[in-house]
Design a protein around this motif. Structure first.
Motif, short mmCIF file in Angstrom:
data_model
loop_
_atom_site.label_atom_id
_atom_site.label_comp_id
_atom_site.label_asym_id
_atom_site.label_seq_id
_atom_site.Cartn_x
_atom_site.Cartn_y
_atom_site.Cartn_z
N GLY A 342 0.80 -1.22 0.00
CA GLY A 342 0.00 0.00 0.00
C GLY A 342 0.83 1.26 0.00
N MET A 343 2.05 1.19 0.53
CA MET A 343 2.90 2.38 0.52
C MET A 343 3.19 2.85 -0.91
SD MET A 343 6.73 0.88 1.41
CE MET A 343 7.48 2.50 1.22
N LEU A 344 3.14 1.93 -1.88
CA LEU A 344 3.40 2.28 -3.27
C LEU A 344 2.14 2.46 -4.09
CD1 LEU A 344 6.35 -0.14 -4.14
CD2 LEU A 344 6.48 2.29 -3.61
N THR A 345 1.06 1.78 -3.71
CA THR A 345 -0.12 1.74 -4.57
C THR A 345 -1.38 2.26 -3.91
OG1 THR A 345 -0.69 -0.53 -3.90
CG2 THR A 345 0.83 -0.27 -5.77
N GLY A 346 -1.34 2.60 -2.64
CA GLY A 346 -2.53 3.04 -1.92
C GLY A 346 -2.96 4.44 -2.32
N PRO A 347 -4.16 4.85 -1.90
CA PRO A 347 -4.69 6.16 -2.28
C PRO A 347 -3.88 7.34 -1.74
CG PRO A 347 -6.09 5.09 -0.63
CD PRO A 347 -5.12 4.06 -1.11
N ARG A 348 -3.09 7.10 -0.67
CA ARG A 348 -2.28 8.18 -0.09
C ARG A 348 -0.81 8.05 -0.43
NH1 ARG A 348 -4.18 8.21 6.11
NH2 ARG A 348 -3.77 5.99 5.81
N ALA A 349 -0.50 7.20 -1.39
CA ALA A 349 0.91 6.95 -1.73
C ALA A 349 1.61 8.22 -2.22
CB ALA A 349 1.01 5.85 -2.78
N LYS A 350 0.93 9.02 -3.03
CA LYS A 350 1.57 10.22 -3.58
C LYS A 350 1.93 11.22 -2.49
CE LYS A 350 -0.12 10.17 -8.33
NZ LYS A 350 -0.86 10.91 -9.38
N THR A 351 1.03 11.43 -1.56
CA THR A 351 1.28 12.44 -0.53
C THR A 351 2.20 11.93 0.57
OG1 THR A 351 -0.75 11.77 0.63
CG2 THR A 351 -0.92 13.59 -0.94
N GLU A 352 2.10 10.63 0.90
CA GLU A 352 2.86 10.12 2.04
C GLU A 352 4.19 9.49 1.65
OE1 GLU A 352 0.48 7.55 4.41
OE2 GLU A 352 -0.90 9.13 5.01
N VAL A 353 4.33 9.06 0.38
CA VAL A 353 5.56 8.37 -0.02
C VAL A 353 6.21 9.05 -1.22
CG1 VAL A 353 6.58 6.17 -0.75
CG2 VAL A 353 4.63 6.19 0.83
N TYR A 354 5.49 9.14 -2.33
CA TYR A 354 6.09 9.69 -3.55
C TYR A 354 6.65 11.09 -3.33
CZ TYR A 354 3.45 6.07 -6.19
OH TYR A 354 2.93 4.91 -6.68
N GLY A 355 5.81 11.97 -2.76
CA GLY A 355 6.22 13.36 -2.59
C GLY A 355 7.43 13.52 -1.69
N PRO A 356 7.38 12.99 -0.45
CA PRO A 356 8.55 13.10 0.44
C PRO A 356 9.81 12.46 -0.16
CG PRO A 356 6.61 12.51 1.70
CD PRO A 356 6.20 12.42 0.26
N LEU A 357 9.63 11.32 -0.83
CA LEU A 357 10.79 10.66 -1.45
C LEU A 357 11.37 11.53 -2.56
CD1 LEU A 357 12.65 8.31 -2.17
CD2 LEU A 357 10.75 7.29 -3.46
N MET A 358 10.52 12.10 -3.40
CA MET A 358 10.97 12.96 -4.49
C MET A 358 11.74 14.17 -3.97
SD MET A 358 9.93 16.13 -5.86
CE MET A 358 8.19 16.20 -5.41
N ARG A 359 11.18 14.81 -2.93
CA ARG A 359 11.84 16.01 -2.40
C ARG A 359 13.19 15.67 -1.77
NH1 ARG A 359 6.34 17.09 -1.50
NH2 ARG A 359 6.35 16.12 0.56
N TRP A 360 13.26 14.52 -1.08
CA TRP A 360 14.54 14.12 -0.49
C TRP A 360 15.56 13.84 -1.59
CZ3 TRP A 360 18.00 10.08 -0.41
CH2 TRP A 360 18.90 10.07 0.67
N LEU A 361 15.14 13.16 -2.65
CA LEU A 361 16.05 12.86 -3.75
C LEU A 361 16.55 14.13 -4.43
CD1 LEU A 361 14.27 9.77 -5.38
CD2 LEU A 361 16.51 9.78 -4.26
N GLN A 362 15.66 15.09 -4.62
CA GLN A 362 16.09 16.33 -5.26
C GLN A 362 17.12 17.08 -4.42
OE1 GLN A 362 12.30 18.28 -6.00
NE2 GLN A 362 12.31 17.60 -8.14
N ARG A 363 17.00 16.99 -3.10
CA ARG A 363 17.97 17.66 -2.23
C ARG A 363 19.28 16.90 -2.15
NH1 ARG A 363 13.45 18.03 1.23
NH2 ARG A 363 14.32 16.38 2.52
N ARG A 364 19.20 15.58 -2.08
CA ARG A 364 20.40 14.77 -1.81
C ARG A 364 21.07 14.23 -3.08
NH1 ARG A 364 19.64 16.95 2.27
NH2 ARG A 364 19.41 16.10 4.38
N ALA A 365 20.26 13.74 -4.03
CA ALA A 365 20.84 13.09 -5.19
C ALA A 365 21.54 14.06 -6.11
CB ALA A 365 19.75 12.34 -5.97
N GLY A 366 21.13 15.33 -6.07
CA GLY A 366 21.74 16.31 -6.96
C GLY A 366 23.07 16.86 -6.45
N ASN A 367 23.42 16.50 -5.21
CA ASN A 367 24.65 17.05 -4.62
C ASN A 367 25.90 16.33 -5.14
OD1 ASN A 367 23.09 18.79 -3.10
ND2 ASN A 367 23.06 17.45 -1.29
#
Length: 367
Positions: A342-367
């Motif tokens: 459900g963390m990947l496919t549930g109705p709240r996946a975008k707000t609870e997983v995708y979004g925080p993961l994306m923002r962390w990657l943009q801060r860390r992976a680009g360094n």
């Protein structure tokens, strides 16, 4: 439960001499009702019109049955992200549908995501160990991502894929910019000590089967997962009967169930490492799990790391995943409300997983 049992016995005694007979009849009737509802749910699933029609992302690299799929949007120059799924389930859980796709979400937000697609093992892969998959296929896929983008890649591992990603990050800090572990197991015994005893007892007979067949068949793997929650099938198919046939919820259920039933066998040597080494002997925690003779040591990971752990995960309970976070220096922990899938496919996946993961990657992976 003793007190509850005594209370029930007293209640039946107070209800009269035929109470036990009436109770037996009610239990039989309720059991029949639930059984019929379960079967109705299975029939509704089997005859649902949904069929996955999402085109796979382009394949940009292949070795044997392993391929690399490129989800970048045209003109993308964002940080590359290599996503590593488990070896025992199809990779498209990370790209289940247009609305339930971590890969497409990351691409839409300007990242450059690539997905490792293991597929089912062929004749060559059936002889693979985890060293062959990690030091061979996975490192080659990483090198291809670096070649295509000209940048180090963040590595995101899901479930078993998290342990593969962990080993990769330890081995290749020259090419890995950051590490994310999604619902990744590490301590395979804590909270499930009986499973370790059972796996040790099965090592000889199951080992003989693995040696004879060359792999662990899909049906055996499915039975093992079903044993983690024997009542799950009844609950989910019964609930499915209450959904409207044409609803989005019904389509999502069928999409996920189709994926769950589309498993792949596990190569024999890998199965021995995982079933008997991980689940039987708890080798990762004990420092005995090695790739090319070198122990996989979380303390040796030097890249920025994010560990995401679902609170309601029954496949990888939090007590199994937390020791990995505790042992990686300066790793960030993010606790999630959902479950393993459900963390990947549930109705709240975008707000609870995708979004925080994306923002962390943009801060860390680009360094």
């Amino acid at each position: 439960m003793a007190e509850a049992g005594r209370s029930l016995t007293q209640s039946l005694a107070d209800a009269g001499p035929d109470a036990w007979t009436r109770l037996d009849a009610e239990i039989a009737a309720e059991s029949a009702r639930r059984h019929e509802s379960f079967l109705a749910g299975i029939e509704a699933y089997r005859h649902h019109p949904y069929r996955r029609a999402l085109d796979p992302a382009p394949e940009v690299w292949r070795q044997g049955t392993t391929s690399l799929r490129d989800y970048r949007l045209p003109g993308c120059d964002g940080p590359p992200v290599l996503v590593v799924p488990s070896l025992i389930n199809r990779a498209y859980i990370l790209d289940l549908s247009q609305k339930r796709s971590l890969m497409r979400y990351l691409a839409e937000k300007g990242l450059a995501p690539f997905l490792v697609d293991w597929d089912a093992p062929g004749e060559v892969e059936r002889r693979f160990t985890l060293t062959d998959y990690i030091a061979g296929r996975l490192e080659s896929a990483l090198d291809e991502v670096v070649r295509l983008t000209g940048k180090k890649a963040a590595v995101v591992g899901y479930c078993m894929g998290g342990l593969l990603a962990l080993a990769l990050a330890q081995r290749r800090p020259d090419a890995v910019s950051a590490l994310v572990l999604l619902a990744t197991p590490f301590d395979f015994v804590v909270g499930r000590e009986a499973n370790s005893v059972l796996m040790k007892a099965l090592a000889q007979p199951m080992g003989s089967l693995i040696d004879g067949v060359g792999e662990v068949p899909v049906d055996m793997l499915q039975a093992m997962f079903a044993g983690l929650d024997p009542g799950l099938a009844v609950r989910k198919f019964t609930a499915f009967t209450r959904l409207k046939r044409k609803s989005a919820a019904a389509r999502d259920f069928v999409a996920l169930e189709d994926w769950a039933n589309d498993g792949v066998p596990l190569a024999g040597p890998v199965a021995r490492e995982c079933l008997f080494g991980w689940y039987g002997e708890n080798d990762p925690v004990q420092g005995r799990w090695c790739i090319e003779g070198r122990p996989v040591n979380p303390e040796s990971v030097t890249v920025p790391t994010l560990v995401m752990i679902p609170k309601r995960d029954r496949i990888v309970p939090p007590v199994s995943a937390l020791p990995l976070w505790e042992r990686i220096p300066s790793a960030k922990l993010m606790r999630l409300a959902g479950g393993h899938v459900g963390m990947l496919t549930g109705p709240r996946a975008k707000t609870e997983v995708y979004g925080p993961l994306m923002r962390w990657l943009q801060r860390r992976a680009g360094n």
